[in-house]
Write a protein that holds these residues in place. Structure first.
Motif, PDB file in Angstrom:
ATOM      1  N   GLU A  23      10.891 -63.673 -42.217  1.00 24.14           N
ATOM      2  CA  GLU A  23      10.017 -62.513 -42.430  1.00 24.14           C
ATOM      3  C   GLU A  23       9.862 -62.248 -43.915  1.00 24.14           C
ATOM      4  N   ALA A  24      10.963 -62.428 -44.681  1.00 22.55           N
ATOM      5  CA  ALA A  24      10.875 -62.240 -46.131  1.00 22.55           C
ATOM      6  C   ALA A  24       9.943 -63.264 -46.749  1.00 22.55           C
ATOM      7  N   ALA A  25       9.984 -64.490 -46.236  1.00 24.90           N
ATOM      8  CA  ALA A  25       9.080 -65.528 -46.757  1.00 24.90           C
ATOM      9  C   ALA A  25       7.628 -65.193 -46.452  1.00 24.90           C
ATOM     10  N   ALA A  27       6.410 -62.197 -46.103  1.00 26.71           N
ATOM     11  CA  ALA A  27       6.036 -61.079 -46.965  1.00 26.71           C
ATOM     12  C   ALA A  27       5.683 -61.568 -48.358  1.00 26.71           C
ATOM     13  N   ARG A  28       6.497 -62.518 -48.885  1.00 27.88           N
ATOM     14  CA  ARG A  28       6.181 -63.043 -50.216  1.00 27.88           C
ATOM     15  C   ARG A  28       4.836 -63.775 -50.217  1.00 27.88           C
ATOM     16  N   GLY A  29       4.562 -64.462 -49.101  1.00 30.25           N
ATOM     17  CA  GLY A  29       3.270 -65.158 -49.019  1.00 30.25           C
ATOM     18  C   GLY A  29       2.096 -64.176 -49.021  1.00 30.25           C
ATOM     19  N   ARG A  30       2.251 -63.057 -48.282  1.00 31.94           N
ATOM     20  CA  ARG A  30       1.181 -62.060 -48.254  1.00 31.94           C
ATOM     21  C   ARG A  30       0.969 -61.455 -49.626  1.00 31.94           C
ATOM     22  N   GLU A  31       2.087 -61.212 -50.346  1.00 31.42           N
ATOM     23  CA  GLU A  31       1.965 -60.647 -51.695  1.00 31.42           C
ATOM     24  C   GLU A  31       1.216 -61.588 -52.620  1.00 31.42           C
ATOM     25  N   ARG A  32       1.503 -62.899 -52.497  1.00 34.28           N
ATOM     26  CA  ARG A  32       0.790 -63.858 -53.340  1.00 34.28           C
ATOM     27  C   ARG A  32      -0.707 -63.908 -53.004  1.00 34.28           C
ATOM     28  N   TRP A  33      -1.029 -63.810 -51.679  1.00 33.61           N
ATOM     29  CA  TRP A  33      -2.450 -63.790 -51.286  1.00 33.61           C
ATOM     30  C   TRP A  33      -3.170 -62.553 -51.833  1.00 33.61           C
ATOM     31  N   ALA A  34      -2.477 -61.391 -51.741  1.00 31.75           N
ATOM     32  CA  ALA A  34      -3.074 -60.150 -52.232  1.00 31.75           C
ATOM     33  C   ALA A  34      -3.286 -60.211 -53.725  1.00 31.75           C
ATOM     34  N   ALA A  35      -2.296 -60.752 -54.468  1.00 31.73           N
ATOM     35  CA  ALA A  35      -2.424 -60.851 -55.925  1.00 31.73           C
ATOM     36  C   ALA A  35      -3.550 -61.788 -56.310  1.00 31.73           C
ATOM     37  N   ALA A  36      -3.767 -62.835 -55.512  1.00 31.07           N
ATOM     38  CA  ALA A  36      -4.828 -63.807 -55.834  1.00 31.07           C
ATOM     39  C   ALA A  36      -6.204 -63.361 -55.338  1.00 31.07           C
ATOM     40  N   GLY A  37      -6.244 -62.234 -54.611  1.00 33.86           N
ATOM     41  CA  GLY A  37      -7.527 -61.746 -54.083  1.00 33.86           C
ATOM     42  C   GLY A  37      -7.956 -62.430 -52.823  1.00 33.86           C
ATOM     43  N   ASP A  38      -7.117 -63.189 -52.230  1.00 28.42           N
ATOM     44  CA  ASP A  38      -7.459 -63.871 -50.988  1.00 28.42           C
ATOM     45  C   ASP A  38      -7.020 -63.062 -49.796  1.00 28.42           C
ATOM     46  N   VAL A  39      -7.719 -63.249 -48.707  1.00 28.47           N
ATOM     47  CA  VAL A  39      -7.369 -62.568 -47.458  1.00 28.47           C
ATOM     48  C   VAL A  39      -6.928 -63.615 -46.471  1.00 28.47           C
TER      49      VAL A  39
END
Length: 304
Positions: A23-25, A27-39
């Motif tokens: 789950e932590a992994a 979450a980190r993936g979602r944060e990277r997508w949000a930072a990159a502007g990707d959905v």
């Protein structure tokens, strides 16, 4: 140094995944997508089961039947249980606008209808023709036994040319010497067999009561003088015109020249008015014919 024994297989360890770490992994993936502007691509759900063709066809037919029922109720005004029926006109003669004139009988028997019924009709009244006779005179007309005779017309009194105008062959034209019995007026036609010129008409008025046998004299003349084919008349139980006439009749003047024509019997409660309408076609494919309606004497023989 460790010692290896070739005859012994290596030892393998199988560890179960830790849910918290996974789950932590994520979450980190979602944060990277949000930072990159990707959905992240949403998960695809399996499509629902489509309707079977037979069920879809039945549903479509049911919908069409419902729409058809709504349309029928809309155009018919409902089932009729909630209100009284609306009477529809039984004849084609409507003030100012009618269908093309009906064919008139060449010869027919005198109108023997009940006077009360005849006066309530709004339609074509069959016309009958008496033997050719000279126009009436003020002192020479005798009413049938028990009846009083009244004659109105150009030169006789009781007649009015409403909307009269002079325009050579196109307008109103007077004929005769101005005396009762030898005078008539040619009334211009509207130019349309369906419509009247409501600003122009001929009008005969009688101060009478009872049941009146009305006759119309058709003078002699050419198409420009006596050309009604037919000429339409309204009858009013009042002094003057207005509102709905109590009856109407039509005469083919071109076939009744020089004759008296019996228009029928009508009830009068103090006054009786006959109106000559202007509907008529005064042209053909070759151009204007200058056809006119003829307004001459009208007689009412009345019994109380």
């Amino acid at each position: 140094m460790p010692t290896h024994f070739p005859d012994e297989p290596p030892t393998e360890r199988h560890l179960a995944p830790d849910p918290a770490l996974m789950e932590a992994a994520r979450a980190r993936g979602r944060e990277r997508w949000a930072a990159a502007g990707d959905v992240p691509v949403p998960e695809e759900k399996p499509p629902g089961h489509p309707l079977k063709p037979r069920i879809a066809a039945i549903a479509a037919i049911a919908a069409l039947l419902v729409l058809a029922g709504v349309a029928i109720l809309t155009f018919s005004g409902g089932s009729g249980d909630g209100g009284a029926d609306v009477a529809q006109p039984s004849q084609s003669y409507i003030p100012g606008l009618i269908t093309p004139p009906e064919e008139l009988p060449e010869e027919s028997q005198p109108n023997s209808a009940n006077p009360t019924l005849a006066s309530s009709m709004l339609g074509l009244i069959p016309t009958t023709t008496t033997a050719a006779a000279p126009p009436p005179a003020t002192d020479g007309n005798r009413a049938p036994s028990g009846a009083k005779s009244f004659t109105t017309g150009p030169g006789c009194g009781g007649y009015t040319s409403v909307g009269l105008y002079r325009d050579g062959r196109k307008g109103w034209v007077d004929h005769g010497d101005g005396k009762c019995g030898s005078t008539f007026v040619s009334v211009p036609m509207s130019g349309d067999a369906r419509r009247d010129d409501n600003s122009a008409y001929g009008m005969w008025t009688f101060s009478v009561s009872g049941t009146c046998d009305v006759s119309v004299f058709i003078p002699n003349g050419n198409l420009e003088e006596v050309g009604g084919n037919p000429t339409v008349y309204y009858v009013f139980d009042r002094n003057g015109v207005g509102g709905t006439p109590m009856a109407s009749f039509a005469i083919k003047q071109v076939e009744k020249r020089g004759q008296w024509v019996n228009a029928g019997k009508f009830k009068a409660s103090g006054n009786l008015t006959v109106q000559l309408l202007t509907r008529g076609q005064d042209w053909n494919n070759s151009g204007p014919t200058y056809a006119h309606h003829a307004a001459s004497a009208v007689k009412a023989d009345c019994t109380a």
